[in-house]
Design an enzyme around this catalytic site. Structure first.
Site, PDB file in Angstrom:
ATOM      1  N   GLU A  69       2.001  -1.952  17.172  1.00 45.37           N
ATOM      2  CA  GLU A  69       1.492  -1.562  15.857  1.00 45.37           C
ATOM      3  C   GLU A  69      -0.016  -1.311  15.876  1.00 45.37           C
ATOM      4  O   GLU A  69      -0.583  -0.790  14.897  1.00 45.37           O
ATOM      5  CB  GLU A  69       1.815  -2.638  14.807  1.00 45.37           C
ATOM      6  N   CYS A  88       4.147 -10.457  19.140  1.00 47.41           N
ATOM      7  CA  CYS A  88       3.228 -11.165  20.044  1.00 47.41           C
ATOM      8  C   CYS A  88       3.376 -12.693  19.907  1.00 47.41           C
ATOM      9  O   CYS A  88       4.417 -13.229  20.242  1.00 47.41           O
ATOM     10  CB  CYS A  88       1.802 -10.697  19.825  1.00 47.41           C
ATOM     11  N   HIS A  93       1.698  -5.350  21.136  1.00 48.53           N
ATOM     12  CA  HIS A  93       1.153  -4.890  19.860  1.00 48.53           C
ATOM     13  C   HIS A  93       1.342  -3.388  19.711  1.00 48.53           C
ATOM     14  O   HIS A  93       0.363  -2.634  19.647  1.00 48.53           O
ATOM     15  CB  HIS A  93      -0.325  -5.259  19.748  1.00 48.53           C
TER      16      HIS A  93
END
Length: 328
Positions: free
Chosen positions: A241, A142, A239
């Site tokens: 994750e 990001c 994102h």
């Protein structure tokens, strides 16, 4: 996979409760194997949440992987206790003579600021310079991806008309790159950002290679996964994750601040924030990070100090029509 972390890290108990095998550092020292060495420069304010997110998505790789968490020296963390940082984090000064198979640079809530205005920008640039010879592959997330693209490749960011928040559909543009192995043609991934990148600058840069992008132009997602130097630099503008509740926490935090954010798209059942968010991106996230670790495992020299003898630019990828055609 046996994730190796420092004894006592709070995320360890949570991962174990999810049936993820986590090995403490003492047990790992008794096994005659060189684990992958991964450093994580955690720039997020809620560091313990980010630790858990990253360790969770890295848990499907079968090789021992040891994590070293890093924090910035030139910025005071306000949302993480000093005792946690002292127990589980190191600084760049501590590791500047070390070598790593991989480095993750997380996002940070500073994207509306000019890069040079960020109080730790100078320290971050020193770390990014260091990574070119002390790290085999760096995964930027990001804002970390925007910072890396700006510093290494002179790609500037641009302010979006409104915050990009929600779970968006993405298209795999080039399937034969290692990081896309096992991925579907389309995949879902969270986005949470106010800025994008200069797409023209990316298209004109022969060192950069877009392998995934937003599937619907009206969403303004743009390039999502960008590679440089044969995947030794990875830039993820999103994102993947994130856990199930991360976007939920951000949305309700902003509501409490009176910011009046728009509801994250494609996230709550029936667009009802009172309902548990739908987790729709975990499989692609696990695949992406496992592919990255596998790439590192296959390509990194056993003796990491030999990275000093290589130049990251020697592995530069140059765009050509054959690749553009063959990998679709």
């Amino acid at each position: 996979m046996p994730i190796i972390v420092k004894n006592g890290l709070p995320a360890k108990k949570i991962l174990e409760s999810e049936n993820i095998f986590v090995m403490d550092e003492h047990r790992a020292e008794t096994q005659e194997i060189r684990p992958l060495e991964i450093a994580v420069l955690n720039l997020m304010p809620l560091k313990e949440d980010t630790e858990l997110d990253i360790l969770r998505v890295m848990s499907n790789f079968p090789i021992q992987t040891k994590f070293t968490f890093l924090t910035i020296e030139s910025h005071e963390a306000k949302h993480t206790t000093a005792s946690h940082l002292e127990s589980f984090y190191q600084t760049f000064s501590d590791v500047k003579d070390c070598f790593y198979d991989g480095l993750i640079i997380t996002g940070a809530p500073v994207e509306k600021m000019d890069f040079e205005e960020v109080d730790y920008w100078e320290e971050l640039t020193r770390i990014m310079d260091w990574s070119r010879v002390h790290v085999f592959s760096t995964f930027h997330i990001c804002w970390g991806a925007q910072a890396g693209l700006y510093y290494h490749h002179k790609v500037n960011k641009r302010l979006l008309p409104k915050k990009l928040s929600g779970v968006y559909r993405h298209h795999v543009v080039h399937r034969k790159k290692m990081l896309m192995r096992g991925m579907d043609d389309y995949f879902l991934a969270p986005q949470s950002r106010y800025t994008g990148v200069d797409e023209d600058a990316i298209a004109k840069n022969p060192e950069l290679y877009v392998v995934a992008e937003g599937a619907d132009p009206k969403d303004d997602v743009g390039s999502t996964l960008i590679l440089a130097y044969s995947s030794r630099q990875v830039f993820m503008l999103g994102h993947t994750e994130y856990d199930r509740f991360d976007l939920d926490k951000e949305y309700k935090r902003d509501l409490a601040k009176g910011i009046e954010p728009e509801m994250p798209v494609n996230y709550y059942p029936d667009d009802d924030p009172s309902k548990e968010p739908i987790l729709s991106w975990r499989s692609c996230s696990n695949c992406l990070y496992t592919n990255w670790l596998n790439f590192i495992y296959q390509e990194t020299p056993y003796d990491l100090t030999t990275l000093m003898d290589t130049d990251i630019e020697a592995s530069s990828y140059t765009k050509d029509p054959e690749h553009d055609h063959a990998t679709r």
